[in-house]
Design a protein around this motif. Structure first.
Motif, PDB file in Angstrom:
ATOM      1  N   ARG A 161       4.941  20.660  -0.230  1.00 47.98           N
ATOM      2  CA  ARG A 161       5.952  20.542  -1.290  1.00 47.98           C
ATOM      3  C   ARG A 161       5.311  20.354  -2.666  1.00 47.98           C
ATOM      4  O   ARG A 161       5.770  20.929  -3.651  1.00 47.98           O
ATOM      5  CB  ARG A 161       6.889  19.374  -0.968  1.00 47.98           C
ATOM      6  N   GLN A 162       4.228  19.545  -2.750  1.00 48.70           N
ATOM      7  CA  GLN A 162       3.647  19.228  -4.047  1.00 48.70           C
ATOM      8  C   GLN A 162       2.594  20.228  -4.498  1.00 48.70           C
ATOM      9  O   GLN A 162       2.138  20.179  -5.632  1.00 48.70           O
ATOM     10  CB  GLN A 162       3.004  17.828  -3.992  1.00 48.70           C
ATOM     11  N   LYS A 163       2.181  21.109  -3.602  1.00 50.42           N
ATOM     12  CA  LYS A 163       1.052  21.992  -3.915  1.00 50.42           C
ATOM     13  C   LYS A 163       1.273  22.847  -5.156  1.00 50.42           C
ATOM     14  O   LYS A 163       0.359  23.003  -5.979  1.00 50.42           O
ATOM     15  CB  LYS A 163       0.734  22.875  -2.703  1.00 50.42           C
ATOM     16  N   PRO A 164       2.445  23.439  -5.371  1.00 46.00           N
ATOM     17  CA  PRO A 164       2.640  24.244  -6.592  1.00 46.00           C
ATOM     18  C   PRO A 164       2.516  23.432  -7.879  1.00 46.00           C
ATOM     19  O   PRO A 164       2.265  24.010  -8.947  1.00 46.00           O
ATOM     20  CB  PRO A 164       4.065  24.794  -6.431  1.00 46.00           C
ATOM     21  N   LEU A 165       2.694  22.121  -7.808  1.00 44.80           N
ATOM     22  CA  LEU A 165       2.637  21.279  -8.997  1.00 44.80           C
ATOM     23  C   LEU A 165       1.232  20.763  -9.289  1.00 44.80           C
ATOM     24  O   LEU A 165       0.999  20.147 -10.338  1.00 44.80           O
ATOM     25  CB  LEU A 165       3.579  20.083  -8.827  1.00 44.80           C
ATOM     26  N   GLU A 166       0.278  21.009  -8.370  1.00 42.07           N
ATOM     27  CA  GLU A 166      -1.078  20.488  -8.525  1.00 42.07           C
ATOM     28  C   GLU A 166      -1.808  21.193  -9.653  1.00 42.07           C
ATOM     29  O   GLU A 166      -1.674  22.406  -9.851  1.00 42.07           O
ATOM     30  CB  GLU A 166      -1.847  20.660  -7.214  1.00 42.07           C
ATOM     31  N   ASP A 167      -2.611  20.435 -10.407  1.00 44.61           N
ATOM     32  CA  ASP A 167      -3.417  21.033 -11.471  1.00 44.61           C
ATOM     33  C   ASP A 167      -4.444  21.993 -10.873  1.00 44.61           C
ATOM     34  O   ASP A 167      -4.904  21.799  -9.739  1.00 44.61           O
ATOM     35  CB  ASP A 167      -4.145  19.938 -12.258  1.00 44.61           C
ATOM     36  N   PRO A 168      -4.835  23.012 -11.618  1.00 45.66           N
ATOM     37  CA  PRO A 168      -5.812  23.967 -11.092  1.00 45.66           C
ATOM     38  C   PRO A 168      -7.170  23.309 -10.880  1.00 45.66           C
ATOM     39  O   PRO A 168      -7.477  22.288 -11.506  1.00 45.66           O
ATOM     40  CB  PRO A 168      -5.876  25.039 -12.195  1.00 45.66           C
ATOM     41  N   PRO A 169      -8.007  23.883 -10.003  1.00 47.74           N
ATOM     42  CA  PRO A 169      -9.343  23.312  -9.769  1.00 47.74           C
ATOM     43  C   PRO A 169     -10.138  23.250 -11.075  1.00 47.74           C
ATOM     44  O   PRO A 169      -9.991  24.092 -11.953  1.00 47.74           O
ATOM     45  CB  PRO A 169      -9.969  24.303  -8.776  1.00 47.74           C
ATOM     46  N   GLY A 170     -10.986  22.257 -11.175  1.00 45.25           N
ATOM     47  CA  GLY A 170     -11.774  22.084 -12.387  1.00 45.25           C
ATOM     48  C   GLY A 170     -11.583  20.704 -12.972  1.00 45.25           C
ATOM     49  O   GLY A 170     -11.306  19.734 -12.250  1.00 45.25           O
ATOM     50  N   ARG A 171     -11.692  20.598 -14.288  1.00 48.52           N
ATOM     51  CA  ARG A 171     -11.646  19.289 -14.937  1.00 48.52           C
ATOM     52  C   ARG A 171     -10.318  18.580 -14.739  1.00 48.52           C
ATOM     53  O   ARG A 171     -10.278  17.352 -14.551  1.00 48.52           O
ATOM     54  CB  ARG A 171     -11.921  19.437 -16.428  1.00 48.52           C
ATOM     55  N   THR A 191       0.823  -1.214   0.000  1.00 48.36           N
ATOM     56  CA  THR A 191       0.000   0.000   0.000  1.00 48.36           C
ATOM     57  C   THR A 191       0.857   1.264   0.000  1.00 48.36           C
ATOM     58  O   THR A 191       0.386   2.328  -0.401  1.00 48.36           O
ATOM     59  CB  THR A 191      -0.943   0.002   1.222  1.00 48.36           C
ATOM     60  N   ILE A 192       2.102   1.174   0.464  1.00 50.19           N
ATOM     61  CA  ILE A 192       2.958   2.365   0.513  1.00 50.19           C
ATOM     62  C   ILE A 192       3.130   2.996  -0.875  1.00 50.19           C
ATOM     63  O   ILE A 192       2.956   4.214  -1.033  1.00 50.19           O
ATOM     64  CB  ILE A 192       4.324   2.035   1.147  1.00 50.19           C
ATOM     65  N   PRO A 193       3.455   2.238  -1.928  1.00 47.80           N
ATOM     66  CA  PRO A 193       3.563   2.860  -3.256  1.00 47.80           C
ATOM     67  C   PRO A 193       2.254   3.501  -3.719  1.00 47.80           C
ATOM     68  O   PRO A 193       2.279   4.503  -4.430  1.00 47.80           O
ATOM     69  CB  PRO A 193       3.955   1.685  -4.167  1.00 47.80           C
ATOM     70  N   LEU A 194       1.105   2.931  -3.312  1.00 51.67           N
ATOM     71  CA  LEU A 194      -0.173   3.517  -3.703  1.00 51.67           C
ATOM     72  C   LEU A 194      -0.337   4.901  -3.106  1.00 51.67           C
ATOM     73  O   LEU A 194      -0.890   5.805  -3.740  1.00 51.67           O
ATOM     74  CB  LEU A 194      -1.332   2.610  -3.264  1.00 51.67           C
ATOM     75  N   GLY A 195       0.112   5.077  -1.858  1.00 53.86           N
ATOM     76  CA  GLY A 195       0.039   6.392  -1.235  1.00 53.86           C
ATOM     77  C   GLY A 195       0.913   7.412  -1.942  1.00 53.86           C
ATOM     78  O   GLY A 195       0.594   8.608  -1.981  1.00 53.86           O
ATOM     79  N   MET A 196       2.023   6.955  -2.509  1.00 54.23           N
ATOM     80  CA  MET A 196       2.943   7.859  -3.207  1.00 54.23           C
ATOM     81  C   MET A 196       2.383   8.354  -4.544  1.00 54.23           C
ATOM     82  O   MET A 196       2.721   9.446  -5.003  1.00 54.23           O
ATOM     83  CB  MET A 196       4.273   7.151  -3.466  1.00 54.23           C
ATOM     84  N   LEU A 197       1.521   7.558  -5.165  1.00 53.90           N
ATOM     85  CA  LEU A 197       1.077   7.866  -6.523  1.00 53.90           C
ATOM     86  C   LEU A 197       0.280   9.158  -6.603  1.00 53.90           C
ATOM     87  O   LEU A 197       0.328   9.853  -7.620  1.00 53.90           O
ATOM     88  CB  LEU A 197       0.230   6.712  -7.068  1.00 53.90           C
ATOM     89  N   GLY A 198      -0.503   9.468  -5.545  1.00 56.62           N
ATOM     90  CA  GLY A 198      -1.364  10.638  -5.599  1.00 56.62           C
ATOM     91  C   GLY A 198      -0.613  11.907  -5.925  1.00 56.62           C
ATOM     92  O   GLY A 198      -1.070  12.744  -6.721  1.00 56.62           O
ATOM     93  N   GLN A 199       0.574  12.071  -5.328  1.00 57.46           N
ATOM     94  CA  GLN A 199       1.351  13.288  -5.545  1.00 57.46           C
ATOM     95  C   GLN A 199       2.334  13.151  -6.706  1.00 57.46           C
ATOM     96  O   GLN A 199       2.468  14.048  -7.529  1.00 57.46           O
ATOM     97  CB  GLN A 199       2.114  13.636  -4.261  1.00 57.46           C
ATOM     98  N   GLN A 200       3.015  12.026  -6.750  1.00 58.89           N
ATOM     99  CA  GLN A 200       4.108  11.882  -7.708  1.00 58.89           C
ATOM    100  C   GLN A 200       3.631  11.600  -9.136  1.00 58.89           C
ATOM    101  O   GLN A 200       4.300  11.979 -10.093  1.00 58.89           O
ATOM    102  CB  GLN A 200       5.053  10.767  -7.256  1.00 58.89           C
TER     103      GLN A 200
END
Length: 419
Positions: free
Chosen positions: A195-205, A46-55
């Motif tokens: 750390r990952q917040k600046p890389l997140e896609d903008p809200p929406g689709r 499950t550890i790699p699954l947790g990593m996927l959301g951000q990476q």
């Protein structure tokens, strides 16, 4: 001692798929059921699954955790419903499936289940072998896998159920120690949850597409237990409280997966861990975690296999669970067209349902998966409308297709053949 006694001493289940009669059942599951589910879900996979959301899906730590929790809960509801059927019927999950899919349709679902569970078991063994190899690079991977398979199987207890429970507890003690060590080491390295917040896609689709695709993976990680959920409870008396089975199973599945998933998500907020992921996927991160002990490793093969198993689990779980649920609440309910389960016919193809309704609904549901999936190798036409990389709606489409199609088809099947 007798044949059954020899089988029990050899830690082999003495009973086959036969229904467990009420006279042979017990009602001793309490906290043990919670611990059973908890122990089998405290897993390194499950550890790699947790990593996927951000990476991979560029979600922030907060959105990763929220998406993880929401889709895990949906998957857990699938598991707990099937778990409550064990005491009610005294039958195993794949046998219960025959009451909607018929004898031969149930055999097809059983085959898919065998392939899924076999794939998951292979992953667990390989990953455990990789962990041992990380700790001691002089140990070959095959030796680590062999140790994982055989180290704890010397235990001999009076019943197969107790053996299963103790084997689960003992095998996961090293995992638990590893989790706390990794948390401690990462804490001293410094978490940075923004750390990952600046890389997140903008809200929406775009962000919705990321959340849907990641959520489908997390749904698979919890709902994958549904095809075996009733098996653990078929020896319980039929008057075992449903709420007891429901909540013990729900929290036993949810809490460990959520905890380990959060750990994986938190690890890649550590700058050096995030850089290690970019250099070597989850292998790089776990290598960092085991550096104080010495060693390295390559988890790419494991992650590829995990992806395949996850997709198979979703294909099986999404429409199969819907069909079994509708069969139970619409056609098998008291006052319904069939009025309950005839436990005498579970092994009689001529008296079980023909299964045409379930098979047709399942095949069309697979089409729903295809048009809604968003994978590296294929993006369905509907998924492609959500974003440039698509948003995975495969299991949602399959569930809706099955929910809409199965009831009228099953109604016609019962009217025509009476079963």
């Amino acid at each position: 001692m007798g044949w059954d006694g020899c089988l029990m001493w050899a830690v082999v289940e003495a009973r086959g798929i036969e229904r467990v009669p009420e006279s042979e059942r017990q009602n001793k599951h309490s906290i043990g059921l919670l611990l059973l589910w908890f122990s089998v879900n405290i897993a390194l996979t499950t550890i790699p699954l947790g990593m996927l959301g951000q990476q991979i899906f560029t979600l922030s730590f907060a959105d990763t955790v929220r998406t993880m929790l929401g889709f895990l809960i949906i998957g857990c509801f699938c598991v707990v419903f099937i778990a409550t059927l064990g005491p009610k019927t005294g039958m195993r999950t794949m046998v219960i499936t025959r009451y909607s899919y018929g004898y031969w349709g149930g055999a097809i679902i059983s085959l898919l289940n065998v392939l899924t569970q076999l794939g998951l078991s292979v992953i667990v063994v390989i990953l455990a072998g990789q962990v041992l190899h990380n700790i001691n690079t002089n140990m070959l991977l095959v030796v680590g896998c062999y140790i994982r398979l055989n180290l704890f199987y010397w235990i001999r207890l009076p019943t197969p159920l107790r053996t299963l429970r103790m084997d689960s507890y003992d095998n996961n003690i090293p995992n638990d120690l590893g989790y706390w060590w990794t948390c401690w080491y990462a804490h001293h390295s410094g978490f940075d949850i923004n750390r990952q917040k600046p890389l997140e896609d903008p809200p929406g689709r775009l962000r919705a597409a990321d959340a849907l695709s990641y959520g489908g993976i997390m749904f698979a990680s919890s709902s994958g237990w549904a095809p075996v959920a009733a098996d653990f409870n078929c020896r319980l008396t039929s008057n075992t409280p449903k709420k007891k089975i429901f909540w013990l199973t729900f929290f036993g599945v949810l809490l460990p997966i959520f905890f380990v998933g959060i750990l994986g998500a938190a690890l890649v907020t550590v700058p050096q861990y995030s850089e290690a992921f970019e250099e070597g996927d989850a292998a790089g991160v776990l290598k960092k975690g085991f550096e104080p002990w010495g060693g390295g490793g390559d988890f790419i093969l494991v992650l590829m296999a995990l992806s395949v198993v996850g997709n198979n689990t979703r294909i099986l779980g999404c429409f199969w669970i819907v069909i079994v649920t509708e069969e139970h609440y619409i056609f098998r309910r008291k006052g319904g067209m069939l009025g309950g389960y005839d436990f005498r016919v579970y092994d009689s193809p001529k008296e079980l349902p023909l299964g045409l309704a379930a098979i047709i609904a399942s095949c069309i549901s697979v089409a729903g998966i295809v048009i809604g999936m968003a994978q590296v190798w294929f993006i369905g036409p509907v998924a492609a409308k959500i974003g440039p990389f698509g948003g995975d709606l495969g299991f949602e489409f399959a569930a809706v297709f099955a929910a809409v199609l199965f009831p009228p088809l099953r109604y016609l099947e019962i009217r025509r053949w009476g079963r």
